[in-house]
Design a protein around this motif. Sequence first.
Motif, mmCIF file in Angstrom:
data_model
loop_
_atom_site.group_PDB
_atom_site.id
_atom_site.type_symbol
_atom_site.label_atom_id
_atom_site.label_comp_id
_atom_site.label_asym_id
_atom_site.label_seq_id
_atom_site.Cartn_x
_atom_site.Cartn_y
_atom_site.Cartn_z
ATOM 1 N N ALA A 10 28.202 8.542 16.713
ATOM 2 C CA ALA A 10 28.261 7.177 16.194
ATOM 3 C C ALA A 10 27.962 6.149 17.277
ATOM 4 N N ASN A 11 28.197 6.500 18.533
ATOM 5 C CA ASN A 11 27.989 5.567 19.636
ATOM 6 C C ASN A 11 26.621 5.704 20.309
ATOM 7 N N ASP A 35 35.383 14.559 17.733
ATOM 8 C CA ASP A 35 34.812 14.038 18.950
ATOM 9 C C ASP A 35 33.285 13.930 18.855
ATOM 10 N N LEU A 36 32.677 14.957 18.272
ATOM 11 C CA LEU A 36 31.218 14.937 18.130
ATOM 12 C C LEU A 36 30.768 13.770 17.259
ATOM 13 N N LEU A 37 31.467 13.539 16.148
ATOM 14 C CA LEU A 37 31.090 12.438 15.263
ATOM 15 C C LEU A 37 31.258 11.095 15.955
#
Length: 94
Positions: A7-8, A1-3
């Motif tokens: 990324a967004n 979720d963190l990645l």
Amino acid sequence: DLLNHCANLDTNKVEEQVRLEEKEECIRVIKQELDCDDEEALTIYNEIALAEVKQTVDDMVKEGLLYISGYNEAGEPLFNLTELGKSIRNHINE
């Protein structure tokens, strides 16, 4: 979720937020260390920032990355990249 979240992220907005927070912290430290108000601290901060930019430009001229290409109406120098500076810029952009 963190990645996925990272990324967004809009990196420009994140960088701007970091710069703003750094500036606010610098002003807070100046006020505390020099016992001055917001206006005085901002003036000192701006003077320090201008001195740092001037030192960086001077260093870039000495290193052959920038040259004075002319002067504006106020007599302030205008700078352009040398061929070496352009080469380094192109390398960084690749």
